[in-house]
Design an enzyme around this catalytic site. Structure first.
Site, PDB file in Angstrom:
ATOM      1  N   TRP A   1      74.356  -1.648  73.975  1.00  0.00           N
ATOM      2  CA  TRP A   1      73.395  -1.460  72.900  1.00  0.00           C
ATOM      3  C   TRP A   1      73.663  -0.124  72.226  1.00  0.00           C
ATOM      4  CZ3 TRP A   1      70.491  -5.194  71.048  1.00  0.00           C
ATOM      5  CH2 TRP A   1      69.476  -4.870  70.157  1.00  0.00           C
TER       6      TRP A   1
ATOM      7  N   HIS B   1      58.313  -0.030  72.916  1.00  0.00           N
ATOM      8  CA  HIS B   1      59.504  -0.445  73.664  1.00  0.00           C
ATOM      9  C   HIS B   1      60.356   0.768  74.064  1.00  0.00           C
ATOM     10  CE1 HIS B   1      62.768  -3.137  74.853  1.00  0.00           C
ATOM     11  NE2 HIS B   1      63.594  -2.386  74.160  1.00  0.00           N
TER      12      HIS B   1
ATOM     13  N   TYR C   1      72.954  11.378  84.535  1.00  0.00           N
ATOM     14  CA  TYR C   1      72.123  10.904  83.431  1.00  0.00           C
ATOM     15  C   TYR C   1      72.819  11.185  82.099  1.00  0.00           C
ATOM     16  CZ  TYR C   1      67.680  10.190  80.930  1.00  0.00           C
ATOM     17  OH  TYR C   1      66.676   9.727  80.114  1.00  0.00           O
TER      18      TYR C   1
END
Length: 164
Positions: free
Chosen positions: A31, A96, A121
């Site tokens: 994404w 979201h 991360y």
């Protein structure tokens, strides 16, 4: 330190440990691929510049950032010395964004608390695409570079602490 005060691609080359024989995993979200592909390129370039052989870097993709936790958990099982989670979540008009960011952040934190391999991360959480582009090779550097540096340092930390 806030990113606006620090270029993500700048680091002290002298602070990079010897990475001979280490292997690394990178799990990349598909994404926002324009951003995540640039973050991946930054991480790969930084690893190679610092002595990691390309064949010692395993890259896998997952559909979105929420799936990074599962992808990293599975990558840990392969025996790599550290794993980087790379993703990009851009704020939209609904909550979201908050759920994905919180779930992914908590998932990566849980992996670090329960697994024997550091999970780095490398998730960008930005308000808009412009901020993301600034952080994947734009005016603020590349968080992929920063993630690779962190992975090498944490893999070295893991190796050193196991020698006690």
């Amino acid at each position: 330190m806030a990113t606006k005060n620090h270029n993500l691609s700048e680091y002290d080359i002298e602070s990079i440990p010897d990475v001979s024989g280490m292997t690394f995993g990178i799990v990349v979200s598909e994404w926002n691929e324009e951003v995540t592909a640039a973050l991946l390129d930054g991480a790969l370039d930084t690893f190679v510049k610092n002595g990691v052989k390309r064949r010692d870097i395993n890259v896998m993709t997952v559909p979105g950032s929420f799936e990074l936790t599962y992808g990293c958990q599975q990558m840990v099982k392969t025996g790599v010395d550290a794993v980087i989670a790379i993703g990009c979540v851009i704020r939209g008009d609904t909550p979201h964004f908050d759920y994905i960011c919180e779930g992914t952040t908590n998932g990566i934190a849980m992996l670090n608390a329960t697994q024997d391999v550091p999970v780095i991360y490398g998730l960008l959480t930005t308000n808009d695409m412009s901020q993301a582009l600034d952080r994947c090779g734009g005016k603020l550097g590349n968080k992929g570079d920063e993630a690779a540096v962190t992975a090498m340092k944490m893999a070295d930390y893991r190796r050193r602490i196991k020698s006690f």
